[in-house]
Design a protein around this motif. Structure first.
Motif, short mmCIF file in Angstrom:
data_model
loop_
_atom_site.label_atom_id
_atom_site.label_comp_id
_atom_site.label_asym_id
_atom_site.label_seq_id
_atom_site.Cartn_x
_atom_site.Cartn_y
_atom_site.Cartn_z
N PHE A 1 -23.94 -6.24 7.16
CA PHE A 1 -22.47 -6.79 7.09
C PHE A 1 -21.68 -6.19 8.44
CE2 PHE A 1 -18.30 -7.83 6.02
CZ PHE A 1 -18.55 -8.76 4.99
N PRO A 2 -21.34 -7.23 9.33
CA PRO A 2 -20.87 -6.84 10.27
C PRO A 2 -19.57 -6.16 10.44
CG PRO A 2 -21.31 -9.18 10.41
CD PRO A 2 -21.43 -8.73 9.15
N TYR B 1 -24.38 -14.23 1.59
CA TYR B 1 -23.86 -12.61 1.64
C TYR B 1 -24.21 -12.13 0.27
CZ TYR B 1 -21.52 -8.63 -0.01
OH TYR B 1 -21.26 -7.40 -0.88
N GLU B 2 -24.81 -11.07 0.36
CA GLU B 2 -25.26 -10.07 -0.99
C GLU B 2 -26.35 -9.11 -0.69
OE1 GLU B 2 -24.26 -8.69 -3.50
OE2 GLU B 2 -22.51 -9.83 -3.93
N GLY B 3 -26.71 -8.35 -1.55
CA GLY B 3 -27.29 -7.14 -1.52
C GLY B 3 -29.04 -7.43 -1.34
N LEU C 1 -25.18 -6.77 3.15
CA LEU C 1 -26.35 -7.33 3.81
C LEU C 1 -25.85 -9.26 3.89
CD1 LEU C 1 -29.40 -5.89 2.25
CD2 LEU C 1 -28.22 -5.17 4.20
N ILE C 2 -26.13 -9.66 5.04
CA ILE C 2 -26.03 -11.06 4.97
C ILE C 2 -27.26 -11.80 5.51
CG2 ILE C 2 -25.06 -13.05 6.29
CD1 ILE C 2 -22.38 -11.70 6.60
N TRP C 3 -27.77 -12.62 4.70
CA TRP C 3 -29.24 -13.08 4.82
C TRP C 3 -28.87 -14.60 5.43
CZ3 TRP C 3 -33.70 -10.57 2.74
CH2 TRP C 3 -33.14 -9.18 2.01
N PRO D 1 -19.58 -1.44 7.30
CA PRO D 1 -19.48 -1.03 5.99
C PRO D 1 -20.90 -1.18 5.47
CG PRO D 1 -18.94 -3.34 5.73
CD PRO D 1 -19.05 -3.09 7.36
N VAL D 2 -21.40 -0.11 4.38
CA VAL D 2 -22.44 -0.48 3.50
C VAL D 2 -21.93 -0.10 2.07
CG1 VAL D 2 -24.75 -0.01 2.73
CG2 VAL D 2 -24.18 -0.13 5.16
N VAL D 3 -21.81 -0.83 1.18
CA VAL D 3 -21.15 -0.77 -0.39
C VAL D 3 -22.39 -0.67 -1.13
CG1 VAL D 3 -20.01 -1.82 -2.01
CG2 VAL D 3 -18.94 -1.66 0.16
#
Length: 459
Positions: free
Chosen positions: A330-331, A305-307, A177-179, A338-340
Motif C-alpha cells: 500500500f503506497p 486492495y486487501e491482504g 497490499l494492492i494486487w 503503512p502495514v496494518v
C-alpha cells in the motif's frame, strides 16, 4: 477474513504489524512437504528439516466443536489442520460455521446451552468481551507454555486480558497490499506506485487504457475500514492511530477529515471504481478479487486492495500469483508506507482436556505449517519454518511479520467495540459504506462516525 474493545496493555497497542513494506518479492517457487504420526507427538517436515514438535494427549472418545466465520478455501484448509489434530489425538472435531458478528453468534449458542468448545475470534476486543461476559476460559499450562515459546510478547499481549492469556493468535494477515492484473498494467504502460500521488497517476494511466482502475468489495464494510486505516496510519501517524483506536480523540478530528478527503480522491472519482458506488456496494469481497483477475486483459478492474489472503480467491481464477496477479505494498500517503495487520485467535469456551489440547496444538508450529503450505495464510508463530510457505510472496511477508517482533499495530476497527467496528450495517462499516456512496459528505460521515463511536465506547 478480518480479522474490538481497546487493548491498552503495553500501549503502543501492539496491534498492526508495521512490517517492512519494501520487503515484498514477487517471484514464486514451490515448497515442500509435511507429516504427522499417529501418536501424540509428530514433527512437521519441511525441506528435510523437522520443526519444533508438541506432545498431545490421547483423547479417544472425546469430541469438540470449533466455531469460526471462515468460508470457502479458508475453511477447507483449516479443516485439514483439525484433521491432523484428530489423527494425533483420536478426538473427533466438528467445524461449526459462524456468522458475523461472531460475538452475537456465540451469545445465541450460549443462551441455548450449546456453545462450541473453541471459537476463532477475529478481534482483540471480541476476546475481551468474551472474558467480561464470563464465556472465555484461560489457557492452561501446556497451551501457555507453547504460546510463550513460539510467540513474541506483543502477540501474547493482544490475546491476553488483564495479563492472563486467553487467546492463541493462530492466523495473522498483512492487510496493506494492492494486487493488480499484470497484463493490464503491461498494456497500459503502468508502473507499481510507491506513493499515493503515484497511485493516482497509475490509476489514471490504467483508466486511459480502457480499464476501470479499482475493484472495491463495498458490500463487506470491513474492506472499507481497512482502506481508511491504511490511509490514516500513513497520513496521521502511529500516535494519532493509537489515539483514534482508543477513542481518545474524536472522529470529528481534522486528521479524520484529511484521511476521508484523501480516500475520496479514489472513491469519488468518476469511473475509478468498478460498477460505480452502487455496484461496489453490491460487490462482496471474494467477487472484488475474482473480477480483477477474470477476463484476461479486459477485467472489470485492474487493481484490488486487501491482504495476503487475497491469494485464496485468486486461486479460484485462472490467474497465477506472481505472473498474472502481482502485488505491491500500500503506497505511502504520509512519510511512511503503512502495514496494518489483523488476526484470528483460538479462545476456549468450554474448558476440557480436548479444548486445551487443541489450543496447545494451534499454538505450536505443527498446526501452522499445515495451513501455511496451502497458501492464503500467514502465521505470527515465530517457530514456523518459512520454507513451509508455497511461494516467495508469502514467505517474504511471513519473514517480515516475524522480524517486526513487538513493533506492530493491529487493525483499528478490530480494536473497537464490536457494535462500532465489527457489525454489518452499523457503526464504522455502515458509515463508510454511506461515504463510498457519497464521498462528498465528509462532515456528515465524521459526525455519524463520532456519534456511533461515542455510543459504543460509552461516551
Amino acid at each position: 477474513m478480518r480479522t474490538n474493545n481497546s487493548i491498552r496493555t503495553g500501549r503502543a497497542a501492539r496491534t498492526a504489524a508495521v512490517v517492512a513494506a519494501g520487503a515484498l518479492a514477487l517471484s514464486l517457487t514451490a515448497c515442500g512437504g509435511g507429516d504427522g504420526d499417529k501418536g501424540g507427538k509428530s514433527g512437521a517436515q519441511d525441506g528435510g528439516k523437522t520443526a519444533t514438535t508438541v506432545t498431545l494427549p490421547r483423547l479417544d472418545g472425546q469430541s469438540l466443536e470449533v466455531a469460526a466465520v471462515w468460508t470457502g478455501a479458508e475453511q477447507d484448509n483449516f479443516k485439514k489442520v483439525l484433521a491432523e489434530f484428530e489423527k494425533r489425538t483420536g478426538a473427533k472435531v466438528t467445524f461449526v460455521p459462524a456468522q458475523d458478528p461472531i460475538i452475537n453468534f456465540l451469545g445465541s449458542k450460549i443462551a441455548g446451552g450449546a456453545p462450541p468448545d473453541v471459537a476463532m475470534l477475529p478481534q482483540p476486543g471480541a476476546i475481551k468481551q468474551a472474558v467480561e461476559k464470563g464465556w472465555a476460559k484461560p489457557l492452561g499450562a501446556e497451551a501457555t507454555k507453547e504460546l510463550a515459546k513460539n510467540y513474541s510478547a506483543g502477540w501474547q499481549e493482544i490475546g491476553s486480558v488483564d495479563g492472563k492469556p486467553y487467546g492463541v493468535y493462530y492466523k495473522a494477515a498483512n492487510k496493506s497490499l494492492i494486487w493488480y492484473n499484470a497484463q493490464v498494467f503491461e498494456n497500459a504502460g503502468a508502473d507499481e506506485p510507491k506513493s499515493w500521488d503515484e497511485l493516482l497517476a497509475t490509476a489514471q494511466t490504467v483508466y486511459d487504457s480502457g480499464v476501470t482502475p479499482f475493484s472495491v468489495g463495498g458490500a463487506d464494510g470491513w474492506t472499507l475500514t481497512d482502506w481508511f486505516e491504511n490511509v490514516y496510519l500513513s497520513q496521521a501517524g502511529p500516535e494519532k492511530y493509537d489515539q483514534l483506536a482508543q477513542h481518545e480523540i474524536k472522529w470529528t478530528d481534522p486528521s479524520v477529515k484529511e484521511a476521508l478527503t484523501t480516500l475520496a480522491e479514489i472513491w469519488g472519482k468518476k469511473d475509478y471504481v468498478a460498477g460505480g458506488p452502487s455496484g461496489a456496494l453490491q460487490t462482496e469481497f471474494p467477487a472484488s478479487v475474482t473480477q480483477t483477475f477474470t477476463g484476461g486483459d479486459q477485467p472489470k478492474a485492474a487493481m484490488v486492495y486487501e491482504g495476503d489472503f487475497v491469494q485464496v480467491n485468486i486461486a479460484e481464477t485462472e490467474a497465477k500469483v506472481g505472473t498474472d496477479a502481482k502485488v505491491f505494498p500500500f503506497p505511502s500517503v504520509g512519510d511512511t508506507a503503512p502495514v496494518v495487520s489483523g488476526g484470528d485467535a483460538a479462545v476456549i469456551l468450554k474448558d476440557s482436556e480436548a479444548a486445551q489440547a487443541l489450543a496447545t496444538f494451534l499454538a505450536s508450529p505443527d498446526a501452522a505449517v499445515i495451513q501455511a503450505k496451502l497458501g492464503g495464510f500467514l502465521s505470527p508463530n515465530k517457530a514456523v519454518d518459512t520454507s513451509a510457505y508455497p511461494n516467495e510472496v508469502q514467505k517474504t511477508m511471513a519473514e517480515a511479520l516475524i522480524a517486526a517482533g513487538d513493533d506492530f499495530r493491529f487493525d483499528m476497527s478490530d480494536q473497537a467495540p464490536q457494535a462500532f467496528g465489527g457489525t454489518p450495517g452499523k457503526g464504522e462499516w455502515k458509515a463508510l459504506q454511506d461515504f463510498l456512496k457519497n464521498p462528498k459528505d465528509i462532515a456528515g460521515t465524521q459526525a455519524r462516525l463520532e456519534a456511533d463511536a461515542a455510543a459504543a465506547y460509552g461516551g
